[in-house]
Design a protein around this motif. Structure first.
Motif: not given
Length: 336
Positions: A119-141
């Motif tokens: 659950d990424a909720d709102t992604g942590g902010g704007n479109a740029l924050n979303v990229q970090r959130t998604v990449k962190d989740l991918i790195a976590a598996g």
């Protein structure tokens, strides 16, 4: 025009006033940027194999291991559940993306054979924050995530007092998430909470948003908290692509079996809080007994046994590893 859409880095035809206006003139506008043919993920394959995939919620490594051992083919990490077990607080926007990523890492390690959707909720902010959130989740598996269009601070989709951001702003966040995913094995679910905002137009607005988000790059849409079967069927008829339905015990949406929801047009059937509510009920009940009686000796049937729990955690395999390396150490010691 929102700042997100005005930014030159935005790939969704930023010269137009809004994405929705552009799509009104040319329905293929966004699809031309994010074609529907993308890398097939594990979740895609499960949908093709099963038709409707039943996905229980987990909140830590133990619950994930139990879900995998029970035979489910996928699981999801609920932000609602994580807020409860990590903070002892309600789902009121208190959990942060790094906390979700850290939980995803331990959950994925505990259930390595099934895809885990976070659950990424709102992604942590704007479109740029979303990229970090998604990449962190991918790195976590993690094998996918939900990304919702609520205004921050968000809250559970079945609670009152929700607001949503402009549809084109969230579409830009979905497009940003798609860019971050690249060729990773990751399934993107776009959630909208617009249904709750108006009894008269909320459902139609939510359906329009879901379709816009699919055009922007989502793999599936998720219209949160439909009120009855008629609304479920309308979502199934009018939204494009794969659809998720949320089965929350005590929530606003009527409960159904996967076969019933498949008939209505849904492909992913989420039970985000079943595990949390069941374990909490059991904990409340047995602790009340302990407080009242001072012992659990007459109520052991309410708990898993010592042997059963050790078996669940595969204790014997750890003894075997300990013996293996102890023997190796001893063998090496005798060669000196």
């Amino acid at each position: 025009m929102s700042m997100l859409m005005a930014a030159k880095s935005t790939s969704l035809y930023s010269s137009n006033p809004t994405i929705s206006a552009r799509i009104g003139q040319n329905p293929r506008a966004v699809r031309s940027v994010y074609p529907t043919v993308r890398m097939q993920s594990r979740v895609h394959r499960l949908i093709e194999e099963q038709g409707a995939v039943l996905i229980p919620g987990v909140y830590d490594a133990l619950s994930a291991a139990i879900v995998q051992q029970t035979g489910f083919s996928a699981a999801l990490i609920s932000g609602y559940a994580l807020s409860a077990v990590t903070l002892g607080k309600p789902d009121f926007g208190l959990i942060t993306p790094p906390e979700m990523a850290a939980t995803a890492r331990s959950v994925c390690a505990a259930a390595p054979t099934i895809p885990i959707i976070a659950d990424a909720d709102t992604g942590g902010g704007n479109a740029l924050n979303v990229q970090r959130t998604v990449k962190d989740l991918i790195a976590a598996g993690a094998a996918g995530c939900f990304l919702e269009d609520q205004a921050w601070p968000k809250r559970c989709g079945h609670m009152r007092g929700k607001e949503v951001i402009p549809a084109e702003e969230h579409a830009a966040k979905i497009a940003s998430a798609r860019d971050a995913i690249g060729d990773a094995d990751f399934f993107l679910i776009a959630r909208t909470d617009a249904r709750a905002l108006s009894a008269k137009t909320g459902l139609s607005d939510a359906i329009d948003r879901a379709n816009l988000y699919m055009e922007a790059g989502a793999d599936a849409s998720f219209v949160e908290a439909p009120r009855d079967d008629d609304e479920l069927k309308e979502i199934g008829r009018r939204t494009k692509g794969y659809r998720l339905c949320n089965m929350l015990e005590g929530g606003r949406t009527p409960l159904h079996t996967p076969d019933e929801l498949k008939e209505m047009g849904f492909h992913l059937i989420a039970h985000p809080l079943t595990s949390l509510y069941a374990s909490t009920r059991a904990l409340v009940d047995v602790l009340k007994i302990l407080k009242d009686k001072g012992t659990t000796k007459d109520h052991l049937e309410k708990m898993i046994t010592f042997e059963e729990f050790n078996s669940l955690l595969d204790l014997d395999s750890w003894y075997e590893l300990e013996t293996k390396y102890s023997n190796l150490r001893n063998a090496l010691g005798t060669t000196k």
